[in-house]
Scaffold this active site. Structure first.
Site, mmCIF file in Angstrom:
data_model
loop_
_atom_site.group_PDB
_atom_site.id
_atom_site.type_symbol
_atom_site.label_atom_id
_atom_site.label_comp_id
_atom_site.label_asym_id
_atom_site.label_seq_id
_atom_site.Cartn_x
_atom_site.Cartn_y
_atom_site.Cartn_z
ATOM 1 N N ASN A 102 0.968 -1.405 0.139
ATOM 2 C CA ASN A 102 0.275 -0.257 -0.149
ATOM 3 C C ASN A 102 0.981 1.480 -0.005
ATOM 4 O O ASN A 102 2.040 1.387 0.344
ATOM 5 C CB ASN A 102 -1.277 -0.330 1.237
ATOM 6 N N HIS A 119 6.131 -1.010 -2.350
ATOM 7 C CA HIS A 119 6.095 0.415 -3.841
ATOM 8 C C HIS A 119 6.131 1.567 -3.135
ATOM 9 O O HIS A 119 4.881 2.640 -4.368
ATOM 10 C CB HIS A 119 4.070 0.361 -3.745
ATOM 11 N N GLY A 188 -5.229 -8.898 2.392
ATOM 12 C CA GLY A 188 -5.609 -8.133 1.995
ATOM 13 C C GLY A 188 -5.123 -7.747 0.350
ATOM 14 O O GLY A 188 -4.825 -6.725 -0.024
ATOM 15 N N GLU A 216 -11.588 -13.466 -0.184
ATOM 16 C CA GLU A 216 -12.033 -13.904 -1.788
ATOM 17 C C GLU A 216 -10.629 -15.083 -1.244
ATOM 18 O O GLU A 216 -9.226 -14.541 -1.165
ATOM 19 C CB GLU A 216 -12.379 -12.984 -2.974
#
Ligand code: NAD
Ligand code: ZN
Length: 241
Positions: A102, A119, A188, A216
């Site tokens: 993030n 990142h 996540g 998911e």
């Protein structure tokens, strides 16, 4: 492994490595990569903006997009998932390591300290000439592009763009932490973007436990020691962090 065994493994672990992705900040109202394709950033396509070529072609538009996202994350607040990970860090001390994909700075604002940002960060800019990294002014006072405080050249977003290398030392530190981890948490992240998958396998290869928290299934799911199918805040709470 079942939930109770996963809790025990995490509780007993001396070394814990965590990788987080956009899903951890979803409950703070920050869109994930996929949500962003339907939300109010939908008119911008990241693949058209988050690259050195895009910046060379149209620096104003690229800066406008990053300045808007910077304003959004500044307004957002860390959520319970960020807070639970900061608490886990306090419990494990030097045995804790967090690598985040993030760029929103919410882990730091929740109190995390032992972390690397793979990142980059929306809250900082980097000089295109001398490499100086500096925080942006408050969103209301900020008109892009920022100017380097050292050499007065134009600064660019302090973000790893498509086609750019991850910061080498941060990635090395993360790789080492995942190799040494008794337990790794993958929270996540869709795990399609390198190095998510790579880090999980560093732990698995050394015989460590890897637990995924994601509502998911992902490409990593089949390899996990255990998976919590829930949003980050409830999923981490279920692990009794
Ligand atoms: P991604 O958008 O590809 O995947 C997000 C993942 O989070 C999905 O697997 C989804 O199932 C899961 N998820 C959705 N809601 C969740 C919740 N409430 N709790 C837990 N999981 C949830 O994100 P990624 O894997 O991080 O990769 C996207 C890239 O885009 C990264 O490189 C990142 O730098 C960048 N990005 C960053 C932010 C941010 O800083 N907050 C936001 C969007 C994109
Ligand atoms: Zn400079």
């Amino acid at each position: 492994m079942n939930l109770s065994e996963a809790r025990t493994a995490l509780q007993k672990a001396r070394r814990v490595a965590v990788l987080t992705g956009a899903g951890v900040s979803a409950e703070s109202g920050i869109p994930t990569f996929r949500d962003a394709q339907t939300g109010h950033w939908a008119r911008f396509r990241p693949e058209d903006l988050a690259s050195p070529e895009a910046y060379r072609r149209d620096p104003e538009t690229v800066w406008q997009w990053y300045a808007g996202r910077y304003a959004d994350v500044t307004r957002a607040q860390p959520n319970e998932a960020h807070r639970l990970l900061a608490r886990l860090e306090r419990a494990k001390g030097e045995g804790f390591f967090l690598a985040t994909q993030n760029v929103d700075g919410l882990h730091q604002r929740a109190g995390s300290q032992r972390l690397v940002e793979l990142h980059g960060n929306l809250t900082h800019a980097r000089c295109e000439t001398c490499g100086t990294v500096a925080p942006l002014p408050a969103p209301d006072d900020f008109t892009p592009p920022p100017i380097c405080p050292v050499c007065a050249a134009r600064m660019r977003p302090h973000i790893v763009w498509f086609g750019e290398y991850l910061p080498e030392r941060a990635l090395e530190a993360a790789t080492r932490a995942f190799q040494e981890a008794d337990v790794a948490l993958i929270v996540g992240t869709s795990a399609v973007v390198y190095p998510a998958a790579g880090l999980a396998f560093e732990t698995l290869r050394k015989g460590g436990v890897v637990i995924e928290v994601n509502p998911e299934e992902t490409d990593l799911t089949p390899y996990m020691s255990f998976g919590v199918r829930d949003v980050a805040s409830r999923g981490l709470a279920a692990l009794h962090i």
